[in-house]
Design a protein around this motif. Structure first.
Motif, short mmCIF file in Angstrom:
data_model
loop_
_atom_site.label_atom_id
_atom_site.label_comp_id
_atom_site.label_asym_id
_atom_site.label_seq_id
_atom_site.Cartn_x
_atom_site.Cartn_y
_atom_site.Cartn_z
N ILE A 1 129.80 -19.15 -7.49
CA ILE A 1 128.44 -19.61 -7.16
C ILE A 1 128.48 -21.05 -6.66
O ILE A 1 127.82 -21.38 -5.66
CB ILE A 1 127.51 -19.46 -8.38
N ASN A 2 129.24 -21.92 -7.32
CA ASN A 2 129.34 -23.31 -6.88
C ASN A 2 129.96 -23.42 -5.50
O ASN A 2 129.51 -24.20 -4.65
CB ASN A 2 130.14 -24.14 -7.89
N LYS A 3 131.00 -22.62 -5.25
CA LYS A 3 131.66 -22.62 -3.94
C LYS A 3 130.69 -22.16 -2.85
O LYS A 3 130.61 -22.78 -1.77
CB LYS A 3 132.88 -21.71 -3.97
N LEU A 4 129.95 -21.10 -3.12
CA LEU A 4 128.99 -20.60 -2.14
C LEU A 4 127.85 -21.59 -1.91
O LEU A 4 127.36 -21.76 -0.79
CB LEU A 4 128.43 -19.25 -2.58
N LYS B 1 128.04 -24.87 -2.18
CA LYS B 1 128.57 -25.97 -1.36
C LYS B 1 128.69 -25.54 0.10
O LYS B 1 128.36 -26.31 1.01
CB LYS B 1 129.93 -26.42 -1.89
N ARG B 2 129.17 -24.31 0.32
CA ARG B 2 129.29 -23.81 1.69
C ARG B 2 127.91 -23.71 2.36
O ARG B 2 127.74 -24.09 3.51
CB ARG B 2 129.95 -22.44 1.70
N PHE B 3 126.93 -23.24 1.62
CA PHE B 3 125.58 -23.11 2.15
C PHE B 3 125.02 -24.48 2.52
O PHE B 3 124.43 -24.66 3.60
CB PHE B 3 124.66 -22.44 1.12
N LEU B 4 125.21 -25.46 1.64
CA LEU B 4 124.70 -26.81 1.92
C LEU B 4 125.42 -27.44 3.12
O LEU B 4 124.79 -28.14 3.93
CB LEU B 4 124.85 -27.71 0.69
N ARG B 5 126.73 -27.21 3.26
CA ARG B 5 127.46 -27.71 4.41
C ARG B 5 126.93 -27.12 5.71
O ARG B 5 126.76 -27.81 6.70
CB ARG B 5 128.96 -27.36 4.29
N GLU B 6 126.67 -25.82 5.69
CA GLU B 6 126.19 -25.15 6.89
C GLU B 6 124.76 -25.53 7.23
O GLU B 6 124.38 -25.51 8.39
CB GLU B 6 126.34 -23.64 6.74
N GLN B 7 123.97 -25.89 6.25
CA GLN B 7 122.61 -26.32 6.49
C GLN B 7 122.56 -27.71 7.13
O GLN B 7 121.62 -28.02 7.85
CB GLN B 7 121.80 -26.36 5.17
N ASN B 8 123.55 -28.52 6.86
CA ASN B 8 123.58 -29.88 7.39
C ASN B 8 124.15 -29.96 8.80
O ASN B 8 124.19 -31.04 9.38
CB ASN B 8 124.40 -30.79 6.46
N ARG B 9 124.58 -28.88 9.38
CA ARG B 9 125.14 -28.89 10.73
C ARG B 9 124.06 -29.01 11.76
O ARG B 9 122.99 -28.72 11.75
CB ARG B 9 125.96 -27.64 11.01
#
Length: 58
Positions: free
Chosen positions: A45-48, A50-58
């Motif tokens: 859940i933490n990994k997902l 973080k990935r979601f937040l990274r992709e939102q900031n693009r």
């Protein structure tokens, strides 16, 4: 009841060590499995997240 006293129940006719150690190992294994599953779930859940937040900031 099949046993005359609590100590007779715990000893189980000289098989108590085997019986109670089998119960102990089983409880330890089940506890480890639950802990390991919950830990892996939390990491995933933490990994997902973080990935979601990274992709939102693009």
């Amino acid at each position: 009841m099949a046993f005359d006293s609590l100590s007779a129940f715990l000893l189980m006719g000289k098989h108590g060590i085997y019986v109670w150690s089998a119960y102990g190992v089983s409880v330890l294994a089940l506890t480890w499995l639950v802990w390991n599953t919950l830990s892996a779930r939390r990491r995933t859940i933490n990994k997902l997240r973080k990935r979601f937040l990274r992709e939102q900031n693009r």
